[in-house]
Design an enzyme around this catalytic site. Structure first.
Site, PDB file in Angstrom:
ATOM      1  N   PRO A   2       0.848  -0.961   0.268  1.00 43.54           N
ATOM      2  CA  PRO A   2      -0.420   0.208   0.193  1.00 43.54           C
ATOM      3  C   PRO A   2       0.663   1.291   0.072  1.00 43.54           C
ATOM      4  O   PRO A   2       1.512   1.910   1.050  1.00 43.54           O
ATOM      5  CB  PRO A   2      -0.927   0.418   1.447  1.00 43.54           C
ATOM      6  CG  PRO A   2      -1.040  -1.600   1.816  1.00 43.54           C
ATOM      7  CD  PRO A   2       0.621  -2.095   1.246  1.00 43.54           C
ATOM      8  N   GLU A   3       0.503   2.382  -0.911  1.00 43.06           N
ATOM      9  CA  GLU A   3       1.226   3.379  -1.117  1.00 43.06           C
ATOM     10  C   GLU A   3       0.223   4.775  -1.064  1.00 43.06           C
ATOM     11  O   GLU A   3      -1.153   3.512  -0.182  1.00 43.06           O
ATOM     12  CB  GLU A   3       2.244   3.679  -1.981  1.00 43.06           C
ATOM     13  CG  GLU A   3       3.100   2.404  -2.945  1.00 43.06           C
ATOM     14  CD  GLU A   3       4.615   2.748  -3.561  1.00 43.06           C
ATOM     15  OE1 GLU A   3       4.411   4.013  -3.897  1.00 43.06           O
ATOM     16  OE2 GLU A   3       4.815   1.832  -3.820  1.00 43.06           O
ATOM     17  N   LYS A  61       0.673   7.797   3.757  1.00 42.89           N
ATOM     18  CA  LYS A  61       0.466   6.249   3.475  1.00 42.89           C
ATOM     19  C   LYS A  61      -0.274   5.790   4.705  1.00 42.89           C
ATOM     20  O   LYS A  61      -0.561   4.930   5.450  1.00 42.89           O
ATOM     21  CB  LYS A  61       1.013   5.111   4.214  1.00 42.89           C
ATOM     22  CG  LYS A  61       2.448   5.259   2.452  1.00 42.89           C
ATOM     23  CD  LYS A  61       3.475   4.795   3.006  1.00 42.89           C
ATOM     24  CE  LYS A  61       4.607   5.063   1.457  1.00 42.89           C
ATOM     25  NZ  LYS A  61       5.423   4.241   1.472  1.00 42.89           N
ATOM     26  N   ARG A 291      16.408  -2.110  -1.950  1.00 45.11           N
ATOM     27  CA  ARG A 291      15.311  -2.299  -2.733  1.00 45.11           C
ATOM     28  C   ARG A 291      15.675  -2.552  -4.117  1.00 45.11           C
ATOM     29  O   ARG A 291      16.679  -2.256  -4.521  1.00 45.11           O
ATOM     30  CB  ARG A 291      14.290  -0.769  -3.261  1.00 45.11           C
ATOM     31  CG  ARG A 291      13.844  -0.059  -1.535  1.00 45.11           C
ATOM     32  CD  ARG A 291      12.970  -0.425  -0.858  1.00 45.11           C
ATOM     33  NE  ARG A 291      12.698  -0.459   0.323  1.00 45.11           N
ATOM     34  CZ  ARG A 291      13.137  -0.694   1.423  1.00 45.11           C
ATOM     35  NH1 ARG A 291      14.190  -1.750   1.568  1.00 45.11           N
ATOM     36  NH2 ARG A 291      12.499   0.151   2.920  1.00 45.11           N
TER      37      ARG A 291
END
Length: 306
Positions: A2-3, A61, A291
């Site tokens: 979720p962003e 967020k 990442r």
DNA sequence: TTCAGCTCCTGAACGC
DNA sequence: TGCGTTCAGGAGCTGA
């Protein structure tokens, strides 16, 4: 994962169900879902039971559900603060619905129009959490986030910057902040104290759209490039919102358990080796700041990269 | 003060 | 079939 768009879809789904709803019962099934809460599960349950919810608010967020004050003797304003982490879900279910997989917390509410509902917090990887937090005045006296005109923000969120969809987001302050950053632009975009709501997926997408290499130093970007970047961040967010967010698997769903469609519109993220939609060159994936980073080396030149 | 890297965590995917 | 390894990443913490 979720962003901002995914959290906004959840907030918008929760809003009508929680506004003016009274909490009838709270069940904490796993205390690991309270890592941001100062007390334990019993404390969480005791403080919330019987309280009235005022709505659903979001900054970046982070999502919070303000609680109505208890009266003159207890004027301090508090809220249920939530972060979905990597795999958190806030689901609306009918009262008495069977437990969800990875269910951590259940909040039973009574709504004056919608009746009895269950607000379920489920989280596979337990990076997400709920907490009860004090609401404090925003530093700029502007509304704290989307969903409320109140200039009150949870203390744990006060250090988080406004997100690019927030009317109070200051583009020029953002540009000045970047000009002082001796760090790669991708890393800076993921720093929630600079601009909130941007995660790995939308950082890659916005940088691709703005034709900026993820490892370019933030301070080396021209004013024009920064303006282009922030415009593309907003465009990507708006498009993702219109499509219900990005779902790769069952780890992001809206409050009704439905997936979003934006994964079909991604240009670079998760498309390693596939042709760039703009120039046809192959999309590459590199490991970067712990990442994965996806970009087109032909469109996003490494000029100035150190 | 700023920056970079590590850690937490679970389950799917993969190789052997 | 079963076991071990790798991978995914948000945010806070730590050390340089």
């Amino acid at each position: 994962m979720p962003e901002l768009p995914e959290v906004e879809v959840v907030r918008a789904g929760l809003e009508p169900a929680v506004r003016n709803a009274r909490i009838a019962a709270v069940s904490v099934l796993d205390d690991r879902a309270l890592t941001r809460h100062s007390g334990d599960g019993a404390d969480f349950e005791a403080e919330l039971t019987g309280r009235l919810l005022r709505g659903a608010v979001r900054r970046g967020k982070f999502l919070w559900l303000p609680l109505a004050p208890l009266g003159e003797d207890f004027p301090s304003t508090r809220a249920i603060l939530g972060h979905l982490g990597m795999s958190g879900q806030l689901l609306l279910r009918t009262a008495g619905a069977p437990p969800e997989r990875h269910e951590r917390i259940r909040i039973d509410v009574e709504h004056p129009e919608h009746g009895e509902l269950a607000l379920v917090f489920a989280d596979q990887r337990t990076f997400g959490s709920l907490a009860i937090d004090d609401l404090i005045p925003t530093s700029d006296a502007a509304p704290a986030g989307r969903g409320s005109p109140e200039p009150l923000v949870p203390g744990q969120v006060a250090h988080i910057a406004r997100d690019p969809l927030d009317p109070a987001f200051d583009d020029e302050a953002f540009r000045r902040r970047l000009a002082r950053k001796d760090s790669a632009i991708k890393r800076v975009l993921l720093d929630q104290t600079v601009a909130s709501g941007i995660g790995n997926i939308y950082a890659d997408e916005a940088l691709w759209a703005a034709r900026i290499h993820p490892e370019r130093l933030a301070r080396d970007l021209s004013t024009r490039a920064v303006r282009r970047l922030i415009a593309e961040v907003r465009a990507v967010f708006e498009k993702a919102l219109a499509e219900g967010g990005t779902s790769f698997d069952a780890q992001y769903v809206n409050v009704n358990g439905q997936a979003g469609y934006f994964a079909h519109s991604l240009n670079v993220y998760g498309r390693t080796g596939q042709p760039c939609p703009r120039c046809g060159g192959p999309i590459v994936r590199v490991s970067f700041t712990n990442r994965s980073s996806h970009f087109c080396p032909r469109c996003q030149r490494a000029r100035g990269v150190q």
